[in-house]
Design an enzyme around this catalytic site. Structure first.
Site, PDB file in Angstrom:
ATOM      1  N   HIS A 169       0.771  -1.178  -0.184  1.00 16.81           N
ATOM      2  CA  HIS A 169       0.077  -0.038  -0.054  1.00 16.81           C
ATOM      3  C   HIS A 169       0.820   1.301  -0.121  1.00 16.81           C
ATOM      4  O   HIS A 169       0.177   2.466  -0.290  1.00 16.81           O
ATOM      5  CB  HIS A 169      -1.007  -0.132   1.345  1.00 16.81           C
ATOM      6  CG  HIS A 169      -2.269   0.694   1.100  1.00 16.81           C
ATOM      7  ND1 HIS A 169      -2.111   2.006   0.289  1.00 16.81           N
ATOM      8  CD2 HIS A 169      -3.412   0.271   1.321  1.00 16.81           C
ATOM      9  CE1 HIS A 169      -3.370   2.526   0.176  1.00 16.81           C
ATOM     10  NE2 HIS A 169      -4.191   1.474   1.119  1.00 16.81           N
ATOM     11  N   GLU A 388     -10.101  -0.600 -19.889  1.00 16.93           N
ATOM     12  CA  GLU A 388     -10.012  -1.369 -21.258  1.00 16.93           C
ATOM     13  C   GLU A 388      -8.738  -1.878 -21.411  1.00 16.93           C
ATOM     14  O   GLU A 388      -8.123  -1.325 -22.068  1.00 16.93           O
ATOM     15  CB  GLU A 388     -10.687  -0.080 -22.128  1.00 16.93           C
ATOM     16  CG  GLU A 388     -11.175  -0.916 -23.312  1.00 16.93           C
ATOM     17  CD  GLU A 388     -12.186  -1.596 -23.671  1.00 16.93           C
ATOM     18  OE1 GLU A 388     -11.983  -2.846 -23.555  1.00 16.93           O
ATOM     19  OE2 GLU A 388     -13.225  -1.106 -23.307  1.00 16.93           O
TER      20      GLU A 388
END
Length: 447
Positions: A169, A388
């Site tokens: 993180h 995408e």
């Protein structure tokens, strides 16, 4: 259009994943050796985040082809995101955690499951078995070598596959990880980067000298913990038995909560704020009841647009702080819902440039971490499912279930919006008795 709680579906206990190949991925060209400064926000988040992104079969992109494209894209990405191929290091002079950008690389795993994607169960439901779709980064290839990123591609018998990421993180928050995925998808398609990332984490450095200009009840110093306490804040896992449930709110439910939030005023409340207030009340009152006990709710806020000057939207790092609201359990039980929403809204408004800088400076002066009864973390509009790739968008993206009872995750519905409905999924983990009470309160307070 009522709300539903997804009943625990038949869970596939073992997806029978076989590791086929384990390797390191290195930058496609030589990168500069340097040390990357980590802000006080970054260094508090020194734990791993595991996410899984599921893809349906595409005859033009069988898993073997995707694995090759994906690995090549990762090699290119490690040039742009050089820190991702580095290692965490404690600077002996400054005693600060930093990233040594040394080109040691990221991990890459190719695996296969004995099942079809349709056989592994409801993707929305948190399944601990999904941990087989990610790779723990500790001692990945060499002993004591811990990459900051390991990607795993697991193929299913149907031609579908899962891409699992294990990342520290310290490297990304949700928004910058989404930008990273957009760039990874662009590189896989041999296109220019979707966004040029900003790597200057000194933009979130503490002031010199530090100036803590506000009280910060949402932060706790390590030396303020009770003697013998094992508490380490909301990010820490618990050893208790936990039940996991997915609660669903439709757009109609969210609209109803907004109407309830108006109270005597016509002030507009956001969807996130009414959901947060609703979850706060349910979580606080599901614990053993003490009317005088104070409950602090934390909720993650992007500070990029709140700073002066604003941080670049392309900032690659952690630019999220925890806003808070505090109330006694008696208030949470008896106050009008509109008042609870006001408290949450006030917490969001409190996060000004000066307040955010004060929190960062607090981290410079004290050793400590965010502290509250519950943290609401929203993945609702991060858009992981909208990335995408050449092989198509994911069917669903989710975190691997972690054993933390104090974090509630808010997610988009399966497959994005269903028709015109942009409802949400809420993942809750609680001890069995508290879960039963939470569920009753969740529906009672909606009426």
């Amino acid at each position: 259009m009522g709300t539903t709680c997804l009943e625990s579906p038949p869970i596939l206990q073992d997806p029978r994943v076989t590791i086929l190949e384990t390797s390191m991925v290195f930058p496609s060209k030589e990168t500069e050796k340097r040390s990357l400064f980590l802000s006080n926000i970054d260094k508090v988040l020194n734990f791993e985040v595991e996410t899984v992104h599921f893809f349906g079969a595409n005859e033009d992109f069988p898993p073997a082809k995707v694995a090759k494209m994906f690995k090549n894209a990762l090699e290119e990405a490690l040039v742009v995101y050089d820190f991702l191929g580095g290692r965490l290091n404690l600077n002996p002079e400054t005693k600060r955690l930093e990233i040594d950008c040394n080109g040691k690389g990221a991990g890459f795993v190719v695996a296969s499951s004995e099942y079809k994607l349709s056989e592994i169960g409801d993707l929305v439901y948190p399944n601990p078995a999904f941990a087989q779709f990610v790779q723990k980064s500790k001692d990945f290839v060499q002993q004591n070598d811990q990459p900051l990123c390991v990607a795993q591609l697991t193929s299913f018998k149907c031609g579908g596959f899962a891409i699992g990421f294990t990342t520290s993180h310290t490297t990304f928050d949700g928004l910058s990880f989404k930008t990273f995925l957009d760039n990874l998808a662009a590189l896989a398609a041999n296109k220019p980067l979707a966004v040029i990332p900003c790597h200057d984490r000194h933009l979130l450095a503490a002031r010199s000298p530090p100036r803590v200009s506000f009280p910060h009840p949402e932060l706790i110093k390590l030396d303020k913990l009770p003697t013998g306490s094992t508490e380490s804040g909301v990010f820490e896992a618990t050893n208790e038995e936990l039940n996991f449930k997915v609660f669903q709110l439709t757009s109609h439910n969210i609209l109803s909560l907004k109407e309830k939030a108006k109270g005597s005023t016509n002030a507009r409340a956001t969807g996130f704020n009414v959901i947060t207030a609703h979850l706060w009340r349910c979580k606080a009152l599901s614990a053993p009841y003490d009317p005088s006990r104070s409950s602090i709710i934390l909720y993650a806020m992007d500070i990029r647009p709140r700073l002066k000057p604003p941080l670049p939207k392309s900032f690659a790092g952690n630019a999220v702080l925890t806003a808070y609201a505090i109330a006694k359990c008696e208030e949470l039980e008896k106050e009008e819902f509109s008042r609870l929403v006001e408290m949450v809204t006030e917490g969001a408004k409190r996060m000004s440039d000066e307040y955010a800088r004060s929190m960062i400076d607090w981290g410079e002066v004290h050793s400590g971490f965010p502290h509250g009864e519950v943290l609401v973390s929203s993945w609702w509009r991060l858009g992981f499912e909208e990335v995408e790739y050449p092989w198509g968008k994911p069917k669903y993206c989710c975190p691997v279930v972690y054993h933390r009872k104090d974090i509630i995750l808010v997610f988009p519905p399966f497959g994005g919006s269903s028709g015109d409905d942009d409802g949400i999924n809420i993942i809750v983990a609680l001890p069995p008795k508290e879960m039963d009470k939470f569920e009753n309160l969740f529906y009672m307070f909606l009426n």
